[in-house]
Design a protein around this motif. Structure first.
Motif, PDB file in Angstrom:
ATOM      1  N   ARG A 218       0.831  -1.204   0.000  1.00  0.00           N
ATOM      2  CA  ARG A 218       0.000   0.000   0.000  1.00  0.00           C
ATOM      3  C   ARG A 218       0.869   1.259   0.000  1.00  0.00           C
ATOM      4  NH1 ARG A 218      -4.113  -2.145   4.728  1.00  0.00           N
ATOM      5  NH2 ARG A 218      -5.414  -3.496   3.383  1.00  0.00           N
ATOM      6  N   LEU A 219       1.903   1.242   0.847  1.00  0.00           N
ATOM      7  CA  LEU A 219       2.811   2.391   0.889  1.00  0.00           C
ATOM      8  C   LEU A 219       3.506   2.584  -0.454  1.00  0.00           C
ATOM      9  CD1 LEU A 219       4.237   4.633   2.461  1.00  0.00           C
ATOM     10  CD2 LEU A 219       5.920   2.932   3.218  1.00  0.00           C
ATOM     11  N   GLY A 220       3.918   1.457  -1.069  1.00  0.00           N
ATOM     12  CA  GLY A 220       4.566   1.552  -2.379  1.00  0.00           C
ATOM     13  C   GLY A 220       3.649   2.153  -3.427  1.00  0.00           C
ATOM     14  N   CYS A 221       2.381   1.737  -3.426  1.00  0.00           N
ATOM     15  CA  CYS A 221       1.420   2.293  -4.386  1.00  0.00           C
ATOM     16  C   CYS A 221       1.210   3.786  -4.166  1.00  0.00           C
ATOM     17  CB  CYS A 221       0.089   1.551  -4.275  1.00  0.00           C
ATOM     18  SG  CYS A 221       0.098  -0.098  -5.014  1.00  0.00           S
ATOM     19  N   LEU A 222       1.111   4.191  -2.903  1.00  0.00           N
ATOM     20  CA  LEU A 222       0.917   5.614  -2.610  1.00  0.00           C
ATOM     21  C   LEU A 222       2.116   6.441  -3.067  1.00  0.00           C
ATOM     22  CD1 LEU A 222      -0.725   5.419   0.945  1.00  0.00           C
ATOM     23  CD2 LEU A 222      -1.838   5.974  -1.230  1.00  0.00           C
ATOM     24  N   LEU A 223       3.316   5.916  -2.836  1.00  0.00           N
ATOM     25  CA  LEU A 223       4.515   6.634  -3.281  1.00  0.00           C
ATOM     26  C   LEU A 223       4.555   6.733  -4.801  1.00  0.00           C
ATOM     27  CD1 LEU A 223       7.212   5.166  -0.842  1.00  0.00           C
ATOM     28  CD2 LEU A 223       6.215   7.460  -0.814  1.00  0.00           C
ATOM     29  N   LEU A 224       4.210   5.636  -5.483  1.00  0.00           N
ATOM     30  CA  LEU A 224       4.186   5.664  -6.946  1.00  0.00           C
ATOM     31  C   LEU A 224       3.146   6.651  -7.462  1.00  0.00           C
ATOM     32  CD1 LEU A 224       4.600   1.885  -7.874  1.00  0.00           C
ATOM     33  CD2 LEU A 224       6.220   3.742  -8.320  1.00  0.00           C
ATOM     34  N   LEU A 225       2.006   6.732  -6.782  1.00  0.00           N
ATOM     35  CA  LEU A 225       0.975   7.691  -7.186  1.00  0.00           C
ATOM     36  C   LEU A 225       1.480   9.127  -7.055  1.00  0.00           C
ATOM     37  CD1 LEU A 225      -2.262   6.122  -5.655  1.00  0.00           C
ATOM     38  CD2 LEU A 225      -1.801   6.528  -8.083  1.00  0.00           C
ATOM     39  N   MET A 226       2.194   9.413  -5.973  1.00  0.00           N
ATOM     40  CA  MET A 226       2.732  10.768  -5.796  1.00  0.00           C
ATOM     41  C   MET A 226       3.771  11.091  -6.865  1.00  0.00           C
ATOM     42  SD  MET A 226       2.982  11.398  -1.670  1.00  0.00           S
ATOM     43  CE  MET A 226       3.771   9.848  -1.252  1.00  0.00           C
ATOM     44  N   VAL A 227       4.628  10.112  -7.158  1.00  0.00           N
ATOM     45  CA  VAL A 227       5.635  10.323  -8.199  1.00  0.00           C
ATOM     46  C   VAL A 227       4.968  10.529  -9.553  1.00  0.00           C
ATOM     47  CG1 VAL A 227       7.524   9.238  -9.467  1.00  0.00           C
ATOM     48  CG2 VAL A 227       7.445   9.071  -6.970  1.00  0.00           C
ATOM     49  N   ALA A 228       3.967   9.693  -9.857  1.00  0.00           N
ATOM     50  CA  ALA A 228       3.273   9.816 -11.140  1.00  0.00           C
ATOM     51  C   ALA A 228       2.594  11.171 -11.266  1.00  0.00           C
ATOM     52  CB  ALA A 228       2.247   8.694 -11.285  1.00  0.00           C
ATOM     53  N   GLY A 229       1.958  11.627 -10.189  1.00  0.00           N
ATOM     54  CA  GLY A 229       1.318  12.941 -10.220  1.00  0.00           C
ATOM     55  C   GLY A 229       2.316  14.057 -10.444  1.00  0.00           C
ATOM     56  N   ALA A 230       3.482  13.943  -9.790  1.00  0.00           N
ATOM     57  CA  ALA A 230       4.515  14.967  -9.955  1.00  0.00           C
ATOM     58  C   ALA A 230       5.055  14.978 -11.381  1.00  0.00           C
ATOM     59  CB  ALA A 230       5.650  14.727  -8.959  1.00  0.00           C
ATOM     60  N   VAL A 231       5.232  13.792 -11.970  1.00  0.00           N
ATOM     61  CA  VAL A 231       5.761  13.708 -13.339  1.00  0.00           C
ATOM     62  C   VAL A 231       4.762  14.292 -14.335  1.00  0.00           C
ATOM     63  CG1 VAL A 231       6.438  12.119 -15.172  1.00  0.00           C
ATOM     64  CG2 VAL A 231       7.274  11.760 -12.847  1.00  0.00           C
ATOM     65  N   VAL A 232       3.475  13.963 -14.171  1.00  0.00           N
ATOM     66  CA  VAL A 232       2.457  14.513 -15.070  1.00  0.00           C
ATOM     67  C   VAL A 232       2.408  16.036 -14.946  1.00  0.00           C
ATOM     68  CG1 VAL A 232      -0.017  14.638 -15.547  1.00  0.00           C
ATOM     69  CG2 VAL A 232       1.058  12.420 -15.134  1.00  0.00           C
ATOM     70  N   THR A 233       2.451  16.541 -13.713  1.00  0.00           N
ATOM     71  CA  THR A 233       2.434  17.995 -13.506  1.00  0.00           C
ATOM     72  C   THR A 233       3.649  18.651 -14.146  1.00  0.00           C
ATOM     73  OG1 THR A 233       1.245  17.727 -11.415  1.00  0.00           O
ATOM     74  CG2 THR A 233       2.394  19.811 -11.766  1.00  0.00           C
ATOM     75  N   ALA A 234       4.826  18.050 -13.952  1.00  0.00           N
ATOM     76  CA  ALA A 234       6.044  18.601 -14.544  1.00  0.00           C
ATOM     77  C   ALA A 234       5.961  18.616 -16.062  1.00  0.00           C
ATOM     78  CB  ALA A 234       7.258  17.792 -14.086  1.00  0.00           C
ATOM     79  N   ASP A 235       5.375  17.561 -16.642  1.00  0.00           N
ATOM     80  CA  ASP A 235       5.260  17.510 -18.097  1.00  0.00           C
ATOM     81  C   ASP A 235       4.315  18.590 -18.613  1.00  0.00           C
ATOM     82  OD1 ASP A 235       5.869  15.961 -20.628  1.00  0.00           O
ATOM     83  OD2 ASP A 235       3.678  15.905 -20.639  1.00  0.00           O
ATOM     84  N   VAL A 236       3.207  18.815 -17.901  1.00  0.00           N
ATOM     85  CA  VAL A 236       2.257  19.852 -18.321  1.00  0.00           C
ATOM     86  C   VAL A 236       2.911  21.233 -18.248  1.00  0.00           C
ATOM     87  CG1 VAL A 236       0.103  21.017 -17.715  1.00  0.00           C
ATOM     88  CG2 VAL A 236       0.214  18.513 -17.710  1.00  0.00           C
TER      89      VAL A 236
END
Length: 377
Positions: free
Chosen positions: A51-69
């Motif tokens: 669960r912790l791993g999924c939450l961390l991956l979600l935060m990273v994915a959100g940051a990457v999408v935001t950075a790309d935008v």
């Protein structure tokens, strides 16, 4: 920074292409789906870790999408090579000064951290000052030096020139190669934290231009052996700092012999970071528009302008400025480095820009080559 519209490049998986953004969004949605579906289905012993791993991956994915935008909007990095710093170098062009003489061994200038208080503007801010190696030489004890005033982008500060553009090493190298005379360089803080004042005297607000063009020179002259000859200063900046350099030089041609803008823009901006600096007054806005000034005045301040090949907004700003000037302002366009609106591009453009500026400054100590010694010793 230059305010840019959404930037696009071609290619199936280009950094700023729609397919890459779609891939990132698809991965993020899939990750959300997996997290929600499996939240209560993981094996009991592994559930907390997964669960912790999924939450961390979600935060990273959100940051990457935001950075790309954000990157798509401003064009900071326009390719993966640009992002990773794997761009081809700018073609080296021998400088006009000293090409028939062997270069001296590189010497080390010194950076001083100072506080410059403005008696006219009422502004007091930190600054960096570069002193060339020869400044400490007994043979140059009575010599006075021309000055280049550098402006940083917004947000940012004077330290960006040293951290990201390796200022001291570039100046030491260009002076040793006799591509430019020994100069003093000052990098004042040109804006208040959280507010982009565009280096102008805002109506009813901060007198940034007065500080940068009147108080900073006065403070520097009082502390260092600065040349008192007319037009012994030059100005240069990147991004918003490019606007600052050109606008201030246009307003003070008796002091500034030339100006250079790296990925700059040439019309004033009104947005949340600036506010309305001119309170709706058209005349004030035109006075602080280098493009308007170039279209309506003959200005004896030569300009050097350059932008990354993948920085369309800055490239368009250059073309609009040249079209407006129509010979009223001498404009030299530098070789455009590969890349977008970022420090990689500016670091490649800096040496040629410094060399060009040097050609418009008086040579203070023509008989002295920088000595291979460290000023700190």
């Amino acid at each position: 920074m230059t305010r840019a519209g959404p930037f696009r490049t071609t290619g199936l998986m280009a950094l700023t292409g729609w397919p890459f953004l779609a891939l990132l969004c698809t991965f993020s949605i899939a990750l959300i789906t997996v997290t929600m579906t499996m939240w209560n289905r993981w094996p009991t012993g592994w559930a907390p870790v997964l669960r912790l791993g999924c939450l961390l991956l979600l935060m990273v994915a959100g940051a990457v999408v935001t950075a790309d935008v954000v990157n798509r909007e401003f064009g900071f990095y326009t390719s993966f090579d640009d992002l990773l710093g794997r761009l081809p170098p700018v073609t080296a062009t021998p400088c006009s000064a000293g090409i028939d003489r062997p270069p001296a061994a590189p010497a080390h200038g010194r950076i001083e951290h100072v506080r410059l208080a403005g008696s006219v503007s009422g502004i007091s801010r930190d600054a960096l000052v570069y002193l060339p190696a020869v400044y400490a030489s007994p043979a140059a004890a009575r010599s006075r030096f021309p000055v280049i005033e550098l402006f940083h982008g917004y947000p940012g500060g004077p330290g960006a020139w040293q951290r990201h553009l390796d200022l001291t090493a570039v100046l030491d190298r260009e002076i040793a190669a006799r591509c430019m005379p020994p100069v003093i360089v000052v990098i004042p803080t040109d804006s208040d934290p959280g507010h982009d004042g565009e280096c102008v005297d805002a109506l009813g607000g901060r007198r940034n231009e007065t500080y940068l063009a009147v108080d900073v020179p006065a403070q520097l002259t009082a502390r260092y052996r600065v040349s008192n000859a007319p037009r012994s200063w030059a100005a240069m900046g990147y991004s918003t700092g490019g606007f600052c350099a050109v606008n201030i030089a246009f307003h003070h041609p008796a002091r500034y012999a030339a100006a250079a803008a790296l990925s700059g823009y040439f019309t004033p901006v009104t947005d949340p970071s600036t506010g309305d600096l001119y309170r709706g007054r058209r005349g004030e806005r035109q006075w602080n528009s280098p493009q308007w000034q170039a279209a309506h005045r003959h200005i004896d301040v030569p300009l050097y302008v350059v932008a990354g090949r993948a920085d369309p907004e800055a490239q368009r700003a250059i073309e609009h400025l040249k079209a407006a000037a129509r010979g009223r302002v001498p404009i030299t366009t530098g070789e455009s480095p590969a890349g977008g609106h970022n420090f990689t591009v500016w670091s490649k453009a800096c040496p040629a820009a410094f060399d060009w500026l040097a050609g418009h400054l008086p040579v203070s100590v023509p008989s002295l080559a920088p000595q291979p010694q460290d000023l700190g010793g």
